[in-house]
Design a protein around this motif. Structure first.
Motif, PDB file in Angstrom:
ATOM      1  N   ASN A   1     -10.345   0.383   7.976  1.00  0.00           N
ATOM      2  CA  ASN A   1      -9.715   0.654   9.266  1.00  0.00           C
ATOM      3  C   ASN A   1      -8.293   1.193   9.167  1.00  0.00           C
ATOM      4  N   LEU A   2      -7.741   1.318   7.969  1.00  0.00           N
ATOM      5  CA  LEU A   2      -6.394   1.902   7.865  1.00  0.00           C
ATOM      6  C   LEU A   2      -6.430   3.335   8.398  1.00  0.00           C
ATOM      7  N   PRO A   3      -5.432   3.751   9.190  1.00  0.00           N
ATOM      8  CA  PRO A   3      -5.457   5.110   9.755  1.00  0.00           C
ATOM      9  C   PRO A   3      -5.029   6.182   8.755  1.00  0.00           C
ATOM     10  N   TYR A   4      -4.557   5.784   7.582  1.00  0.00           N
ATOM     11  CA  TYR A   4      -4.132   6.741   6.547  1.00  0.00           C
ATOM     12  C   TYR A   4      -4.934   6.470   5.280  1.00  0.00           C
ATOM     13  N   VAL A   5      -4.808   7.355   4.288  1.00  0.00           N
ATOM     14  CA  VAL A   5      -5.399   7.106   2.971  1.00  0.00           C
ATOM     15  C   VAL A   5      -4.287   6.596   2.072  1.00  0.00           C
ATOM     16  N   GLY A   6      -4.519   5.448   1.459  1.00  0.00           N
ATOM     17  CA  GLY A   6      -3.491   4.841   0.629  1.00  0.00           C
ATOM     18  C   GLY A   6      -3.991   4.504  -0.758  1.00  0.00           C
TER      19      GLY A   6
ATOM     20  N   CYS B   1     -24.171  11.725   8.289  1.00  0.00           N
ATOM     21  CA  CYS B   1     -23.071  10.836   7.923  1.00  0.00           C
ATOM     22  C   CYS B   1     -23.546   9.942   6.773  1.00  0.00           C
ATOM     23  N   VAL B   2     -22.865  10.013   5.638  1.00  0.00           N
ATOM     24  CA  VAL B   2     -23.191   9.115   4.536  1.00  0.00           C
ATOM     25  C   VAL B   2     -22.422   7.815   4.774  1.00  0.00           C
ATOM     26  N   MET B   3     -23.160   6.827   5.245  1.00  0.00           N
ATOM     27  CA  MET B   3     -22.558   5.542   5.606  1.00  0.00           C
ATOM     28  C   MET B   3     -22.193   4.760   4.350  1.00  0.00           C
ATOM     29  N   THR B   4     -21.192   3.967   4.371  1.00  0.00           N
ATOM     30  CA  THR B   4     -20.399   3.634   5.523  1.00  0.00           C
ATOM     31  C   THR B   4     -19.071   4.393   5.511  1.00  0.00           C
ATOM     32  N   GLY B   5     -18.711   4.886   4.354  1.00  0.00           N
ATOM     33  CA  GLY B   5     -17.360   5.422   4.163  1.00  0.00           C
ATOM     34  C   GLY B   5     -16.998   6.620   5.013  1.00  0.00           C
ATOM     35  N   SER B   6     -18.002   7.440   5.425  1.00  0.00           N
ATOM     36  CA  SER B   6     -17.646   8.671   6.128  1.00  0.00           C
ATOM     37  C   SER B   6     -17.695   8.525   7.643  1.00  0.00           C
ATOM     38  N   ILE B   7     -17.841   7.307   8.132  1.00  0.00           N
ATOM     39  CA  ILE B   7     -18.042   7.110   9.574  1.00  0.00           C
ATOM     40  C   ILE B   7     -16.839   7.594  10.390  1.00  0.00           C
ATOM     41  N   ILE B   8     -15.643   7.382   9.890  1.00  0.00           N
ATOM     42  CA  ILE B   8     -14.447   7.766  10.654  1.00  0.00           C
ATOM     43  C   ILE B   8     -14.226   9.274  10.566  1.00  0.00           C
TER      44      ILE B   8
ATOM     45  N   MET C   1       0.861  -1.201   0.000  1.00  0.00           N
ATOM     46  CA  MET C   1       0.000   0.000   0.000  1.00  0.00           C
ATOM     47  C   MET C   1       0.893   1.245   0.000  1.00  0.00           C
ATOM     48  N   LYS C   2       0.589   2.174  -0.873  1.00  0.00           N
ATOM     49  CA  LYS C   2       1.356   3.428  -0.907  1.00  0.00           C
ATOM     50  C   LYS C   2       0.570   4.493  -0.145  1.00  0.00           C
ATOM     51  N   VAL C   3       1.217   5.123   0.843  1.00  0.00           N
ATOM     52  CA  VAL C   3       0.518   6.156   1.631  1.00  0.00           C
ATOM     53  C   VAL C   3       0.359   7.414   0.789  1.00  0.00           C
ATOM     54  N   LEU C   4      -0.875   7.868   0.631  1.00  0.00           N
ATOM     55  CA  LEU C   4      -1.135   9.111  -0.113  1.00  0.00           C
ATOM     56  C   LEU C   4      -1.305  10.270   0.864  1.00  0.00           C
ATOM     57  N   ILE C   5      -2.067  10.048   1.937  1.00  0.00           N
ATOM     58  CA  ILE C   5      -2.261  11.082   2.965  1.00  0.00           C
ATOM     59  C   ILE C   5      -2.027  10.421   4.321  1.00  0.00           C
ATOM     60  N   SER C   6      -1.020  10.894   5.033  1.00  0.00           N
ATOM     61  CA  SER C   6      -0.636  10.264   6.309  1.00  0.00           C
ATOM     62  C   SER C   6      -1.640  10.608   7.408  1.00  0.00           C
ATOM     63  N   GLU C   7      -1.528   9.886   8.519  1.00  0.00           N
ATOM     64  CA  GLU C   7      -2.378  10.155   9.683  1.00  0.00           C
ATOM     65  C   GLU C   7      -2.285  11.613  10.120  1.00  0.00           C
ATOM     66  N   GLU C   8      -1.055  12.128  10.180  1.00  0.00           N
ATOM     67  CA  GLU C   8      -0.844  13.510  10.627  1.00  0.00           C
ATOM     68  C   GLU C   8      -1.474  14.489   9.651  1.00  0.00           C
ATOM     69  N   GLN C   9      -1.274  14.223   8.348  1.00  0.00           N
ATOM     70  CA  GLN C   9      -1.867  15.114   7.341  1.00  0.00           C
ATOM     71  C   GLN C   9      -3.393  15.078   7.416  1.00  0.00           C
ATOM     72  N   LEU C  10      -3.953  13.893   7.665  1.00  0.00           N
ATOM     73  CA  LEU C  10      -5.410  13.779   7.791  1.00  0.00           C
ATOM     74  C   LEU C  10      -5.912  14.639   8.944  1.00  0.00           C
ATOM     75  N   GLN C  11      -5.257  14.526  10.105  1.00  0.00           N
ATOM     76  CA  GLN C  11      -5.729  15.284  11.271  1.00  0.00           C
ATOM     77  C   GLN C  11      -5.628  16.775  11.029  1.00  0.00           C
ATOM     78  N   GLN C  12      -4.551  17.194  10.362  1.00  0.00           N
ATOM     79  CA  GLN C  12      -4.373  18.612  10.032  1.00  0.00           C
ATOM     80  C   GLN C  12      -5.480  19.096   9.095  1.00  0.00           C
ATOM     81  N   GLY C  13      -5.741  18.318   8.039  1.00  0.00           N
ATOM     82  CA  GLY C  13      -6.763  18.700   7.056  1.00  0.00           C
ATOM     83  C   GLY C  13      -8.158  18.721   7.664  1.00  0.00           C
ATOM     84  N   ILE C  14      -8.429  17.790   8.579  1.00  0.00           N
ATOM     85  CA  ILE C  14      -9.753  17.729   9.210  1.00  0.00           C
ATOM     86  C   ILE C  14      -9.927  18.896  10.180  1.00  0.00           C
ATOM     87  N   SER C  15      -8.860  19.270  10.881  1.00  0.00           N
ATOM     88  CA  SER C  15      -8.934  20.447  11.750  1.00  0.00           C
ATOM     89  C   SER C  15      -9.226  21.702  10.946  1.00  0.00           C
ATOM     90  N   GLU C  16      -8.560  21.822   9.797  1.00  0.00           N
ATOM     91  CA  GLU C  16      -8.804  23.005   8.952  1.00  0.00           C
ATOM     92  C   GLU C  16     -10.235  23.018   8.447  1.00  0.00           C
TER      93      GLU C  16
END
Ligand code: IMP
Ligand code: MG
Length: 177
Positions: A159-164, A34-41, A1-16
Motif C-alpha cells: 500500500n505504499l504510494p511510492y516505490v522504496g 493483471c498478474v496478481m497480486t503485485g500489479s493490482i495498483i 524506507m528509502k524512496v526510489l521512485i516518488s508518487e509523482e515520478q510513478l504517475q509520470q512514468g505510468i502516463s508515458e
C-alpha cells in the motif's frame, strides 16, 4: 524506507507508458491481464489512461519464497475470461528473472490469442535468466529489493504510494510486527 521512485515520478512514468500503449496498439479492443497480486495498483492506474475499449482479466502468480528469494512458480489461471482471438496485454509489477512473465506469456499463447504484448512497471537490471523482450517498461531499476505500489516484502508494504528500497530498520520493524 528509502524512496526510489516518488508518487509523482510513478504517475509520470505510468502516463508515458499509457501513451506508448495507446499509440502502439491503436484503437483495437484490448484485454488487460493483471498478474496478481503485485500489479493490482499499476493496472488500476494504467487502464484509466487507455483509450481503446478495455476488458480486464487476471491470473494469480506466486513464487514460493523465503524473504527475498524466488522459489517454484505457482500460476493460477482459473479466473481468465475466454481469450481466443483477443488482443492481450499482460501487466506485471516487476521483471526480475523473467520466469513469471515467461510462464504467463506461454500460457496465453496456448489459448490462441490474436496478439500478445507485455508491460511491467519495473525492470530490474542484472537479474534476467530468460530471453524475453518486454514491450512496455515504466522504469529500469538497479538490482535492489523494492517494495510499495503493489510490491511486497512478505505480504506487506503493497500500500505504499511510492516505490522504496528497504533499509535495515524496515527489516527489523517487520520482524517485530
Ligand atoms: P521473476 O523473477 O521475473 O519471475 O519475478 C517474480 C516475482 O517476484 C515478481 O512478479 C514479483 O512479484 C516478485 N519480485 C521480484 N523482485 C521483487 C522485488 O524487488 N520486490 C518485490 N517483489 C519482487
Ligand atoms: Mg508478482
Amino acid at each position: 524506507m528509502k524512496v526510489l521512485i516518488s508518487e509523482e515520478q510513478l504517475q509520470q512514468g505510468i502516463s508515458e507508458m499509457a501513451n506508448a500503449i495507446n499509440a502502439r496498439l491503436d484503437n483495437q479492443p484490448l484485454t488487460v491481464i493483471c498478474v496478481m497480486t503485485g500489479s493490482i495498483i499499476l493496472v488500476a492506474d494504467l487502464i484509466r489512461q487507455l483509450t481503446m475499449p478495455v476488458k480486464l482479466g487476471s491470473v494469480h502468480a506466486s513464487s514460493y519464497r523465503g524473504a527475498t528469494d524466488r522459489g517454484n512458480l505457482d500460476l493460477d489461471t482459473s479466473m481468465l475470461p475466454d481469450l481466443k482471438d483477443a488482443n492481450v496485454l499482460i501487466v506485471d509489477d516487476i521483471f526480475d528473472t523473467g520466469h513469471t512473465l515467461h510462464a504467463v506469456t506461454q500460457h496465453m499463447n496456448s489459448l490462441g490469442v490474436a496478439s500478445l504484448h507485455t508491460a511491467v512497471l519495473l525492470y530490474k537490471h542484472g537479474r534476467q535468466e530468460l530471453e524475453l523482450d518486454v514491450d512496455f517498461i515504466g522504469f529500469e531499476i538497479p538490482d535492489e529489493f523494492v517494495v510499495g505500489y503493489g510490491l511486497d516484502y512478505q505480504g506487506i508494504y503493497r500500500n505504499l504510494p511510492y516505490v522504496g528500497v528497504m533499509e535495515h530498520e524496515d527489516l527489523s520493524a517487520n520482524e517485530e510486527a
